[in-house]
Write a protein that holds these residues in place. Sequence first.
Motif, PDB file in Angstrom:
ATOM      1  N   GLU A  36       0.821  -1.209   0.000  1.00  0.00           N
ATOM      2  CA  GLU A  36       0.000   0.000   0.000  1.00  0.00           C
ATOM      3  C   GLU A  36       0.862   1.270   0.000  1.00  0.00           C
ATOM      4  OE1 GLU A  36      -3.253   0.050  -0.539  1.00  0.00           O
ATOM      5  OE2 GLU A  36      -3.141  -2.136  -0.684  1.00  0.00           O
ATOM      6  N   ARG A  38       3.617   1.528  -1.957  1.00  0.00           N
ATOM      7  CA  ARG A  38       4.170   1.682  -3.308  1.00  0.00           C
ATOM      8  C   ARG A  38       3.528   2.819  -4.090  1.00  0.00           C
ATOM      9  NH1 ARG A  38       7.163  -3.327  -4.783  1.00  0.00           N
ATOM     10  NH2 ARG A  38       6.620  -4.849  -3.209  1.00  0.00           N
ATOM     11  N   PRO A  39       2.189   2.928  -4.123  1.00  0.00           N
ATOM     12  CA  PRO A  39       1.576   4.002  -4.921  1.00  0.00           C
ATOM     13  C   PRO A  39       1.908   5.415  -4.434  1.00  0.00           C
ATOM     14  CG  PRO A  39      -0.037   2.295  -4.436  1.00  0.00           C
ATOM     15  CD  PRO A  39       1.188   2.009  -3.612  1.00  0.00           C
ATOM     16  N   TRP A  40       2.519   5.538  -3.288  1.00  0.00           N
ATOM     17  CA  TRP A  40       2.948   6.853  -2.812  1.00  0.00           C
ATOM     18  C   TRP A  40       4.142   7.356  -3.614  1.00  0.00           C
ATOM     19  CZ3 TRP A  40       3.131   6.599   3.271  1.00  0.00           C
ATOM     20  CH2 TRP A  40       1.864   6.250   3.757  1.00  0.00           C
ATOM     21  N   SER A  42       5.947   8.073  -7.199  1.00  0.00           N
ATOM     22  CA  SER A  42       5.636   8.267  -8.619  1.00  0.00           C
ATOM     23  C   SER A  42       6.408   7.262  -9.471  1.00  0.00           C
ATOM     24  CB  SER A  42       5.961   9.695  -9.053  1.00  0.00           C
ATOM     25  OG  SER A  42       7.334   9.957  -8.866  1.00  0.00           O
ATOM     26  N   TRP A  44       5.820   4.082  -9.722  1.00  0.00           N
ATOM     27  CA  TRP A  44       5.930   2.768  -9.090  1.00  0.00           C
ATOM     28  C   TRP A  44       5.482   1.626 -10.000  1.00  0.00           C
ATOM     29  CZ3 TRP A  44       1.788  -0.487  -8.225  1.00  0.00           C
ATOM     30  CH2 TRP A  44       0.522   0.073  -8.416  1.00  0.00           C
ATOM     31  N   GLU A  45       4.497   1.880 -10.865  1.00  0.00           N
ATOM     32  CA  GLU A  45       3.966   0.820 -11.728  1.00  0.00           C
ATOM     33  C   GLU A  45       5.030   0.296 -12.682  1.00  0.00           C
ATOM     34  OE1 GLU A  45       2.804   3.992 -11.641  1.00  0.00           O
ATOM     35  OE2 GLU A  45       0.618   4.018 -11.698  1.00  0.00           O
ATOM     36  N   THR A 121      -7.256  -3.724  -7.556  1.00  0.00           N
ATOM     37  CA  THR A 121      -6.834  -2.376  -7.187  1.00  0.00           C
ATOM     38  C   THR A 121      -5.651  -2.053  -8.095  1.00  0.00           C
ATOM     39  OG1 THR A 121      -5.193  -3.086  -5.564  1.00  0.00           O
ATOM     40  CG2 THR A 121      -7.477  -2.822  -4.770  1.00  0.00           C
ATOM     41  N   PRO A 122      -5.182  -0.826  -8.107  1.00  0.00           N
ATOM     42  CA  PRO A 122      -3.984  -0.549  -8.900  1.00  0.00           C
ATOM     43  C   PRO A 122      -2.799  -1.451  -8.518  1.00  0.00           C
ATOM     44  CG  PRO A 122      -5.041   1.500  -8.320  1.00  0.00           C
ATOM     45  CD  PRO A 122      -5.771   0.414  -7.566  1.00  0.00           C
ATOM     46  N   VAL A 123      -2.652  -1.730  -7.233  1.00  0.00           N
ATOM     47  CA  VAL A 123      -1.540  -2.566  -6.784  1.00  0.00           C
ATOM     48  C   VAL A 123      -1.749  -4.017  -7.209  1.00  0.00           C
ATOM     49  CG1 VAL A 123      -0.323  -3.480  -4.756  1.00  0.00           C
ATOM     50  CG2 VAL A 123      -0.910  -1.059  -4.864  1.00  0.00           C
TER      51      VAL A 123
END
Length: 176
Positions: A36, A38-40, A42, A44-45, A121-123
């Motif tokens: 959770e 990781r999305p913090w 920029s 990360w994807e 979710t995105p993750v």
Amino acid sequence: MPTLLHLNGPSGVGKSTLAREHAAAHPGTLLLDIDELRPWVSGWEDDFVGTGEAVRQTALAMMTAYLRSGRDVVLPQLIVTPAQVDRFVAAAADAGAAYVGVVLDAAPDDVLHRLHHRAETPVTAVISRIIEERGGDDLVLEGRRQLLDLARKNGCPLVDTTDREAALRELAALVS
């Protein structure tokens, strides 16, 4: 003495779900889900692994500080490499806390079913993509086998997640 409860296990076994429920049943417990964080970061994807290492360092610092406050932390995190586990064991000791490492398990078919039917979710979308790129279900089942071997070698408790309520009771007993 505060406790770091590390819920280890294959993707889809229920680490995050059990961590949320365990934390909810134990007020004051920090739920520290590294995925959770990781999305913090920029980008990360596109750099999931690199970002993971950076946020893992952040999580170690956050976890250590919180444990030093005298409160518990629950960490749902897949870690297959013993040296990586050792980092969390050492951080807990540095904070004057106990480390309780648990490997969560379920029948292979159950793990794969949960993995393929969990909420997107995105993750989880990025994790699913990476799993597919690296071998799909075979990768997940090989990781499960490695974790079971690691648990046996290190005397780590195994908790079956087939019955969620029974699993939660077992986790609570391990940290009391």
